[in-house]
Design a protein around this motif. Structure first.
Motif, PDB file in Angstrom:
ATOM      1  N   SER A  90      21.566  26.823  31.182  1.00  0.00           N
ATOM      2  CA  SER A  90      20.445  27.236  30.314  1.00  0.00           C
ATOM      3  C   SER A  90      19.741  26.008  29.733  1.00  0.00           C
ATOM      4  O   SER A  90      18.515  25.972  29.642  1.00  0.00           O
ATOM      5  CB  SER A  90      20.927  28.185  29.199  1.00  0.00           C
ATOM      6  N   LYS A  91      20.512  24.986  29.353  1.00  0.00           N
ATOM      7  CA  LYS A  91      19.911  23.749  28.826  1.00  0.00           C
ATOM      8  C   LYS A  91      19.095  23.036  29.910  1.00  0.00           C
ATOM      9  O   LYS A  91      17.998  22.547  29.653  1.00  0.00           O
ATOM     10  CB  LYS A  91      21.005  22.810  28.289  1.00  0.00           C
ATOM     11  N   LEU A  92      19.645  22.988  31.121  1.00  0.00           N
ATOM     12  CA  LEU A  92      18.965  22.288  32.210  1.00  0.00           C
ATOM     13  C   LEU A  92      17.677  23.018  32.618  1.00  0.00           C
ATOM     14  O   LEU A  92      16.640  22.392  32.854  1.00  0.00           O
ATOM     15  CB  LEU A  92      19.905  22.157  33.416  1.00  0.00           C
ATOM     16  N   PHE A  93      17.719  24.357  32.655  1.00  0.00           N
ATOM     17  CA  PHE A  93      16.507  25.143  32.962  1.00  0.00           C
ATOM     18  C   PHE A  93      15.425  24.876  31.912  1.00  0.00           C
ATOM     19  O   PHE A  93      14.255  24.712  32.237  1.00  0.00           O
ATOM     20  CB  PHE A  93      16.823  26.646  32.987  1.00  0.00           C
ATOM     21  N   ILE A  94      15.836  24.833  30.633  1.00  0.00           N
ATOM     22  CA  ILE A  94      14.856  24.597  29.559  1.00  0.00           C
ATOM     23  C   ILE A  94      14.247  23.197  29.702  1.00  0.00           C
ATOM     24  O   ILE A  94      13.039  23.012  29.534  1.00  0.00           O
ATOM     25  CB  ILE A  94      15.478  24.801  28.168  1.00  0.00           C
ATOM     26  N   GLU A  95      15.075  22.208  30.039  1.00  0.00           N
ATOM     27  CA  GLU A  95      14.540  20.856  30.270  1.00  0.00           C
ATOM     28  C   GLU A  95      13.447  20.897  31.343  1.00  0.00           C
ATOM     29  O   GLU A  95      12.402  20.267  31.201  1.00  0.00           O
ATOM     30  CB  GLU A  95      15.661  19.901  30.718  1.00  0.00           C
ATOM     31  N   SER A 122      19.228  19.234  23.749  1.00  0.00           N
ATOM     32  CA  SER A 122      19.897  19.487  25.020  1.00  0.00           C
ATOM     33  C   SER A 122      21.345  19.011  24.930  1.00  0.00           C
ATOM     34  O   SER A 122      21.878  18.835  23.830  1.00  0.00           O
ATOM     35  CB  SER A 122      19.142  18.827  26.177  1.00  0.00           C
ATOM     36  N   SER A 123      21.972  18.786  26.068  1.00  0.00           N
ATOM     37  CA  SER A 123      23.412  18.544  26.041  1.00  0.00           C
ATOM     38  C   SER A 123      23.849  17.716  27.234  1.00  0.00           C
ATOM     39  O   SER A 123      23.242  17.772  28.311  1.00  0.00           O
ATOM     40  CB  SER A 123      24.112  19.908  26.074  1.00  0.00           C
ATOM     41  N   ALA A 124      24.934  16.969  27.046  1.00  0.00           N
ATOM     42  CA  ALA A 124      25.507  16.190  28.148  1.00  0.00           C
ATOM     43  C   ALA A 124      26.062  17.087  29.252  1.00  0.00           C
ATOM     44  O   ALA A 124      26.352  16.606  30.347  1.00  0.00           O
ATOM     45  CB  ALA A 124      26.611  15.281  27.613  1.00  0.00           C
ATOM     46  N   THR A 125      26.186  18.396  28.976  1.00  0.00           N
ATOM     47  CA  THR A 125      26.669  19.311  30.029  1.00  0.00           C
ATOM     48  C   THR A 125      25.695  19.347  31.210  1.00  0.00           C
ATOM     49  O   THR A 125      26.083  19.769  32.293  1.00  0.00           O
ATOM     50  CB  THR A 125      26.836  20.756  29.512  1.00  0.00           C
ATOM     51  N   VAL A 126      24.453  18.888  31.034  1.00  0.00           N
ATOM     52  CA  VAL A 126      23.498  18.911  32.152  1.00  0.00           C
ATOM     53  C   VAL A 126      23.873  17.896  33.242  1.00  0.00           C
ATOM     54  O   VAL A 126      23.321  17.938  34.336  1.00  0.00           O
ATOM     55  CB  VAL A 126      22.022  18.678  31.715  1.00  0.00           C
ATOM     56  N   GLU A 178      20.661   8.166  31.593  1.00  0.00           N
ATOM     57  CA  GLU A 178      19.721   9.298  31.668  1.00  0.00           C
ATOM     58  C   GLU A 178      19.239   9.606  33.084  1.00  0.00           C
ATOM     59  O   GLU A 178      18.766  10.716  33.344  1.00  0.00           O
ATOM     60  CB  GLU A 178      18.498   9.032  30.772  1.00  0.00           C
ATOM     61  N   ASP A 179      19.345   8.621  33.989  1.00  0.00           N
ATOM     62  CA  ASP A 179      18.849   8.859  35.354  1.00  0.00           C
ATOM     63  C   ASP A 179      19.936   9.393  36.293  1.00  0.00           C
ATOM     64  O   ASP A 179      19.718   9.515  37.501  1.00  0.00           O
ATOM     65  CB  ASP A 179      18.214   7.584  35.924  1.00  0.00           C
ATOM     66  N   PHE A 180      21.115   9.723  35.743  1.00  0.00           N
ATOM     67  CA  PHE A 180      22.174  10.342  36.568  1.00  0.00           C
ATOM     68  C   PHE A 180      21.667  11.665  37.129  1.00  0.00           C
ATOM     69  O   PHE A 180      20.853  12.345  36.503  1.00  0.00           O
ATOM     70  CB  PHE A 180      23.422  10.626  35.711  1.00  0.00           C
ATOM     71  N   PRO A 181      22.167  12.060  38.316  1.00  0.00           N
ATOM     72  CA  PRO A 181      21.793  13.387  38.819  1.00  0.00           C
ATOM     73  C   PRO A 181      22.291  14.483  37.877  1.00  0.00           C
ATOM     74  O   PRO A 181      23.341  14.324  37.239  1.00  0.00           O
ATOM     75  CB  PRO A 181      22.501  13.475  40.177  1.00  0.00           C
ATOM     76  N   THR A 182      21.519  15.558  37.763  1.00  0.00           N
ATOM     77  CA  THR A 182      21.926  16.670  36.903  1.00  0.00           C
ATOM     78  C   THR A 182      22.459  17.821  37.746  1.00  0.00           C
ATOM     79  O   THR A 182      22.003  18.064  38.862  1.00  0.00           O
ATOM     80  CB  THR A 182      20.746  17.165  36.048  1.00  0.00           C
ATOM     81  N   SER A 183      23.449  18.497  37.183  1.00  0.00           N
ATOM     82  CA  SER A 183      24.001  19.708  37.802  1.00  0.00           C
ATOM     83  C   SER A 183      24.856  20.326  36.699  1.00  0.00           C
ATOM     84  O   SER A 183      25.144  19.663  35.705  1.00  0.00           O
ATOM     85  CB  SER A 183      24.880  19.374  38.999  1.00  0.00           C
ATOM     86  N   THR A 184      25.250  21.573  36.840  1.00  0.00           N
ATOM     87  CA  THR A 184      26.005  22.168  35.740  1.00  0.00           C
ATOM     88  C   THR A 184      27.238  22.894  36.249  1.00  0.00           C
ATOM     89  O   THR A 184      27.315  23.275  37.416  1.00  0.00           O
ATOM     90  CB  THR A 184      25.144  23.144  34.924  1.00  0.00           C
ATOM     91  N   THR A 185      28.207  23.061  35.336  1.00  0.00           N
ATOM     92  CA  THR A 185      29.453  23.735  35.702  1.00  0.00           C
ATOM     93  C   THR A 185      29.630  25.047  34.932  1.00  0.00           C
ATOM     94  O   THR A 185      30.664  25.680  35.030  1.00  0.00           O
ATOM     95  CB  THR A 185      30.672  22.820  35.425  1.00  0.00           C
ATOM     96  N   ASN A 186      28.618  25.431  34.129  1.00  0.00           N
ATOM     97  CA  ASN A 186      28.725  26.672  33.349  1.00  0.00           C
ATOM     98  C   ASN A 186      27.325  27.148  32.937  1.00  0.00           C
ATOM     99  O   ASN A 186      26.382  26.353  32.904  1.00  0.00           O
ATOM    100  CB  ASN A 186      29.612  26.448  32.106  1.00  0.00           C
TER     101      ASN A 186
END
Length: 339
Positions: free
Chosen positions: A153-158, A125-129, A140-148
């Motif tokens: 795609s990485k966050l959906f796969i997670e 995966s990637s820090a972009t999440v 690792e417990d930071f909220p996730t969101s994406t800008t691209n």
């Protein structure tokens, strides 16, 4: 009998370095790669460095029948999943390709793994999440969101991986969120070989230094950072690869899903990296400041202490090795694997 690991995207930059370390750790490695952004030459060189052989299949993960035939031929114990499109800027231009390739390809892989009772996965995966984080360093417990779309795609796969593990407790999954991989193997025989104009900073800098490109474009000089340019956590690719070997060795102690940041905990700006590279290579790197890229953020670096406590992993190579190894690779291979 050595354990057999399937590495998807194993001919790529991080995949080839991880394959090398797996072989050195005594694993048998089967690689599947569609070679869309990689070269078979990388695996030939890995075989040369290690004196061990790799079983390779040219397979696109979206081709279920071909993937099934790989699992039929080999008793795969675990999968390390690198395969995917990975350019932030490009993903904003062709989002459908990113979603189809990255998400659909992963779904097919997971279905085939399940079909053949293979329940251990390490996902790249990637820090972009983390999107545009409210503060740094990032845990690792930071909220996730994406800008691209790449990050999405990485966050959906997670999420798919977590839902799957929830549905069936045989699954053991390790999600590794990378910060910015750089450098090359110390032999100078394998390294990053982007097709076309590099999306990542280090290969761009080194191609300018070797005379392949006229100047570096620095995207954005008005960020709220030390010198106005983007700040990132650069991690040596061999350290990164070592974390994948440790992840494969940690499955026994994992219940369901574990997520780890992989970084050094230090942030460097683009201009700091340029200066460090000039000092390390004795080459001038001319650059121009241009507009920000869509999807980019100001700063991003990791708190990687969880990987240290749970995987026994810590990045050990500093900026000096990152620069030295990048320059050795570029100098020996000015045209990458096309030499």
């Amino acid at each position: 009998m050595p354990k057999k690991i399937l590495v998807t995207g194993g001919a790529g930059y991080i995949g080839s370095h991880t394959t090398l370390l797996l072989l050195e750790a005594g694993y048998e490695v089967v690689v599947v790669d569609n070679l869309s952004n990689s070269s078979l030459e990388s695996l030939r060189r890995v075989e040369k460095i290690t004196g061990k052989s790799i079983t390779f299949y040219k397979v696109d993960l979206r081709d279920r029948t071909k993937l099934e035939s790989v699992f039929e031929e080999h008793q795969i114990e675990s999968v390390i999943h690198f395969a995917g499109l990975k350019a932030v800027g490009e993903s904003t231009q062709i989002p459908l390709e990113y979603y189809e390739n990255n998400i659909y390809g992963t779904i097919i892989l997971l279905k085939v793994m399940q079909q053949f009772n293979c329940y251990q996965l390490v996902f790249s995966s990637s820090a972009t999440v983390y999107g545009d984080p409210a503060s740094v360093p990032i845990t690792e417990d930071f909220p996730t969101s994406t800008t691209n779309p790449y990050g999405s795609s990485k966050l959906f796969i997670e999420q798919i991986v977590k839902d799957l593990a929830e549905s069936n407790h045989l699954w053991k999954m390790v999600i590794l969120r990378y910060f910015n991989p750089v450098g090359a193997h110390e032999s100078g025989m394998i390294g990053e070989d982007p097709k076309g104009i590099p999306n990542n900073l280090m290969p761009y800098i080194s191609q300018v230094a070797v005379g392949k490109r006229e100047k570096l474009s620095v995207f954005g000089s008005d960020y709220p950072t030390i010198d106005g340019t983007g700040v990132r956590d650069y991690i040596h690719v061999v350290d990164l690869s070592d974390a994948h070997v440790k992840a494969v060795q940690s499955f026994e102690g994992i219940e369901s899903v574990a997520t780890f940041n992989l970084g050094t905990g230090n942030g460097f700006s683009v201009l700091q990296m340029v200066k460090a590279f000039e000092e390390g290579s004795n080459k001038k790197v001319p650059y121009e400041l241009v507009a920000r890229r869509p999807g980019d953020i100001a700063e991003c670096w990791a708190d990687a202490s969880l990987a240290e406590s749970k995987l026994g992993w810590k990045a050990s190579r500093g900026l000096k090795e990152m620069i030295g190894d990048t320059w050795r690779w570029q100098n020996k291979n000015p045209d990458g694997y096309e030499n």
